[in-house]
Design a protein around this motif. Structure first.
Motif, PDB file in Angstrom:
ATOM      1  N   MET A   1       0.828  -1.213   0.000  1.00 54.37           N
ATOM      2  CA  MET A   1       0.000   0.000   0.000  1.00 54.37           C
ATOM      3  C   MET A   1       0.871   1.276   0.000  1.00 54.37           C
ATOM      4  O   MET A   1       0.358   2.368   0.175  1.00 54.37           O
ATOM      5  CB  MET A   1      -0.894   0.001   1.248  1.00 54.37           C
ATOM      6  N   SER A   2       2.185   1.154  -0.183  1.00 54.76           N
ATOM      7  CA  SER A   2       3.047   2.325  -0.071  1.00 54.76           C
ATOM      8  C   SER A   2       2.714   3.370  -1.134  1.00 54.76           C
ATOM      9  O   SER A   2       2.768   4.570  -0.875  1.00 54.76           O
ATOM     10  CB  SER A   2       4.515   1.920  -0.165  1.00 54.76           C
ATOM     11  N   TRP A   3       2.359   2.919  -2.345  1.00 57.75           N
ATOM     12  CA  TRP A   3       2.039   3.895  -3.387  1.00 57.75           C
ATOM     13  C   TRP A   3       0.766   4.661  -3.043  1.00 57.75           C
ATOM     14  O   TRP A   3       0.672   5.871  -3.303  1.00 57.75           O
ATOM     15  CB  TRP A   3       1.908   3.199  -4.754  1.00 57.75           C
ATOM     16  N   LEU A   4      -0.210   3.978  -2.441  1.00 59.29           N
ATOM     17  CA  LEU A   4      -1.432   4.656  -2.011  1.00 59.29           C
ATOM     18  C   LEU A   4      -1.133   5.659  -0.900  1.00 59.29           C
ATOM     19  O   LEU A   4      -1.662   6.777  -0.890  1.00 59.29           O
ATOM     20  CB  LEU A   4      -2.452   3.628  -1.507  1.00 59.29           C
ATOM     21  N   TYR A   5      -0.277   5.256   0.020  1.00 56.32           N
ATOM     22  CA  TYR A   5       0.058   6.153   1.130  1.00 56.32           C
ATOM     23  C   TYR A   5       0.803   7.389   0.619  1.00 56.32           C
ATOM     24  O   TYR A   5       0.551   8.512   1.082  1.00 56.32           O
ATOM     25  CB  TYR A   5       0.908   5.419   2.164  1.00 56.32           C
ATOM     26  N   GLN A   6       1.718   7.179  -0.334  1.00 59.71           N
ATOM     27  CA  GLN A   6       2.459   8.308  -0.881  1.00 59.71           C
ATOM     28  C   GLN A   6       1.527   9.275  -1.610  1.00 59.71           C
ATOM     29  O   GLN A   6       1.681  10.497  -1.510  1.00 59.71           O
ATOM     30  CB  GLN A   6       3.554   7.805  -1.831  1.00 59.71           C
ATOM     31  N   LEU A   7       0.555   8.736  -2.340  1.00 60.07           N
ATOM     32  CA  LEU A   7      -0.422   9.597  -3.007  1.00 60.07           C
ATOM     33  C   LEU A   7      -1.299  10.321  -1.991  1.00 60.07           C
ATOM     34  O   LEU A   7      -1.648  11.498  -2.176  1.00 60.07           O
ATOM     35  CB  LEU A   7      -1.286   8.762  -3.958  1.00 60.07           C
ATOM     36  N   TYR A   8      -1.671   9.627  -0.930  1.00 57.08           N
ATOM     37  CA  TYR A   8      -2.455  10.241   0.153  1.00 57.08           C
ATOM     38  C   TYR A   8      -1.674  11.413   0.764  1.00 57.08           C
ATOM     39  O   TYR A   8      -2.230  12.494   0.998  1.00 57.08           O
ATOM     40  CB  TYR A   8      -2.765   9.182   1.206  1.00 57.08           C
ATOM     41  N   GLN A   9      -0.374  11.198   0.987  1.00 54.97           N
ATOM     42  CA  GLN A   9       0.470  12.253   1.552  1.00 54.97           C
ATOM     43  C   GLN A   9       0.604  13.425   0.585  1.00 54.97           C
ATOM     44  O   GLN A   9       0.644  14.586   1.002  1.00 54.97           O
ATOM     45  CB  GLN A   9       1.865  11.680   1.860  1.00 54.97           C
ATOM     46  N   THR A  10       0.672  13.114  -0.709  1.00 54.92           N
ATOM     47  CA  THR A  10       0.750  14.177  -1.717  1.00 54.92           C
ATOM     48  C   THR A  10      -0.500  15.047  -1.679  1.00 54.92           C
ATOM     49  O   THR A  10      -0.421  16.278  -1.776  1.00 54.92           O
ATOM     50  CB  THR A  10       0.923  13.564  -3.117  1.00 54.92           C
TER      51      THR A  10
END
Length: 625
Positions: A1-10
């Motif tokens: 889920m790291s890509w989802l988390y990075q997008l969430y942070q963006t």
């Protein structure tokens, strides 16, 4: 889920951009969508007064519009009734649709849902005006009077245009050119007019956005653990589509296959496999849509995307060195003339760029995604790299995979000349041709990205394909061959590490054969240009054969250029003596028909460029000429 988390942070780091309309180079609008909102192509705009009266209507040129949405409406299909909360198709928003040959049920669901929003503590004055107007159930009647909607002789809506209706109208109604499907599927967006104030358009009004976000949050109830944020929040099983564009139906996350084997056999429900909160899903997908429109590169549906969090725009690994001049404030790259000079400038520019990033900007994200089917999208490549490593890899690439380039730049819309690395797109086209299948190009680019980010050797098949095309100029147009030649030299030079400038001390057999070919080409070209003859030289015509059988082919080329040497007279003395000088450097045992390696292209390019460089006439050339 790291890509989802990075997008969430963006999304969280760029909250100031929410709802802000930005234009791309192609004048297309894009925005960072609020949660619980999506985009839809609108065909008709209906404006009502603050008192809920019809004011104006017009047909639109398929304008993308930000609209509020529910989980159900965002994934509705077929005959499923799931209205959007505010803007929707004519069959949903027209209360008199049932009187014009349609059904009443869609409007009943629509107006009930809109009434709940209006009666909530989070209502908005503009939404109330629209609700009061639609409650009168006279939209179609008003659109007919405004000349927007067309009815048949029985007063029913004409679904599709047919010649039999020509006697009813002087000309074909414009609505049938605006919609690609039935007239009843025309999408309506609403606006509000005030005689006293200039009001923000409803689909751009941040207060309307927030009004619906606050209202819809009260409609969510199922709470579970979110695998993205690690918090207990209302979860969702319906995730966004329209990721690459407004017509995109493919989803990255989907668990609606209850009859296949998406999760059956391992879990009883999809949420047992992974539960994602509605908020996290919305923010991550909206950030992804925004980034793709803002800075993503799309080739035949495949998306190549690089971004940071607090500073979304990050140096693109796909771009060529020429593009770095604007990105990094690099010295005008055409003025850089040595490898060490370029390496120092790139190093200095990248250092200055990353020093301006915030201390929180520790990572760079690289994402490649594509759709295998209409409804399913997959992530083909994802890396979350430390920014120091990322910039080090970029620096190495733009300092080693280099050569002189002179070709038309599609992005700049001009012919550019620079010393540096070619773009990955141009490398792929250099290997497979300008008319290559897009699937081949995007697959090659995916492999090449790993060469930069993982510091891998360029795939041998790509280098070989580029070398073969560069060695066959008669099969290409001149501009394409020159472009392919410089790209091939860049790829070969990354492996060989030769200096760009001509190296007279290089005694490598292949390098020397390349120099011989260049001198023969320049000598004949000068005579042909004087007579206005644009045909290819013998050196160029025999280049492909020369690469395979250099000794035998050189004998043919040398015989072919003798008439041109005779026509030039004393002016050919310098080039003739240069041929003798280079030939004498080739060892007797090396003057054979063993196929040439890519080094011969380096010798050919460097020698030809040396002879074409504008400079004062060489003293040796003066003495012998």
């Amino acid at each position: 889920m790291s890509w989802l988390y990075q997008l969430y942070q963006t999304y969280e780091a760029n909250r100031d951009e929410i709802g802000e309309i930005v234009f791309t180079n192609g004048d297309k609008e894009y925005t960072l969508l609020p949660i619980s909102h999506t985009t839809q192509t609108a065909h008709i705009e209906v404006t009502v007064t603050e008192d809920g009266e019809f004011y104006h209507a017009k047909i639109l040129d398929k304008e993308s519009t930000v609209i509020p949405t529910t989980e159900e409406s965002s994934s509705r299909s077929g005959k499923k009734i799931a209205p959007y909360p505010l803007h929707d198709k004519l069959s949903y928003v027209a209360g008199d649709f049932g009187e014009r040959g349609g059904t009443k049920e869609p409007f009943q669901h629509y107006i009930k849902q809109l009434e709940e929003w209006v009666n909530s503590p989070f209502t908005n004055a503009k939404v109330e005006s629209i609700y009061h107007y639609l409650s009168k159930k006279q939209l179609i009647a008003d659109l007919v009077r405004a000349g927007i909607v067309a009815l048949d002789e029985n007063g029913n809506i004409i679904e599709k245009w047919h010649k039999k209706y020509e006697n009813l109208f002087e000309e074909k109604p414009a609505i049938f050119s605006a919609v690609t499907d039935k007239q009843t599927s025309a999408f309506i967006r609403f606006n509000v007019y005030s005689p006293h104030d200039i009001l923000e358009d409803v689909w751009k009004d941040k207060e309307v956005f927030q009004s619906y976000v606050d209202f819809y949050q009260t409609q969510l109830d199922e709470v579970d653990y979110c695998y993205v944020t690690g918090e207990q929040k209302p979860i969702t099983e319906r995730h966004a589509n329209k990721i690459r564009n407004a017509a995109d139906k493919a989803k990255i996350i989907s668990s609606n296959d209850k009859t296949g084997y998406t999760f059956r056999g391992r879990f009883q429900t999809s949420s047992q496999a992974a539960s994602i909160s509605y908020e996290a899903s919305q923010k991550a997908h909206n950030a992804l849509k925004w980034l793709i429109q803002k800075q993503g590169i799309q080739i035949d549906g495949r998306v190549f995307l690089v971004w940071g969090n607090s500073k979304a725009k990050i140096i693109d690994p796909i771009a060529d060195s020429f593009s770095l001049t604007a990105e990094l404030g690099l010295e005008e790259i055409e003025h850089i003339d040595t490898l060490s000079h370029l390496a120092n400038e790139v190093k200095k520019a990248i250092f200055n760029y990353r020093s301006n990033l915030t201390t929180e900007e520790n990572n760079v994200n690289i994402l490649i995604l594509d759709a295998a089917t209409t409804g399913r999208m997959g992530i083909l490549y994802y890396r979350n790299m430390d920014k120091e490593m990322y910039f080090d890899r970029l620096q190495k690439w733009h300092s080693t995979c280099v050569w002189w380039h002179h070709y038309y730049n599609n992005e700049k819309k001009e012919t550019v000349q620079f010393f540096g690395a070619p773009s990955l797109t141009n490398i792929a086209y250099g290997a497979y041709g300008e008319k290559a299948n897009k699937k081949v190009i995007k697959a090659a680019m995916e492999r090449l990205i790993s060469c930069i980010l993982d510091d891998r050797v360029i795939p041998k098949d790509i280098v070989t394909a580029t070398f073969n095309r560069a060695s066959n100029p008669v099969a290409l147009e001149k501009w394409e061959w020159e472009k392919t030649l410089s790209i091939a030299c860049a790829l070969i030079n990354k492996e060989e590490g030769h200096p760009l400038a001509l190296d007279p001390s290089n005694h490598d057999r292949d390098y020397l054969f390349g120099r011989l070919l260049a001198v023969a080409d320049v000598l004949e070209r000068r005579v042909l240009d004087e007579s206005g003859d644009k045909r290819a030289t013998n050196a160029i015509r025999y280049m492909n054969t020369f690469a395979k059988y250099p000794a035998k082919t050189w004998k043919v080329i040398q015989e072919c250029i003798q008439p041109y040497q005779a026509r030039m007279g004393k002016r050919a003395s310098y080039l003739s003596s240069l041929i003798d000088e280079i030939g004498a450097m080739i060892k007797f045992e090396d003057f054979n028909d063993e196929s040439l390696s890519g080094k011969y292209l380096l010798g050919f390019y460097s020698q030809r460029r040396e002879l074409y460089l504008p400079k004062e006439k060489n003293k040796d050339e003066e003495n012998v000429g």
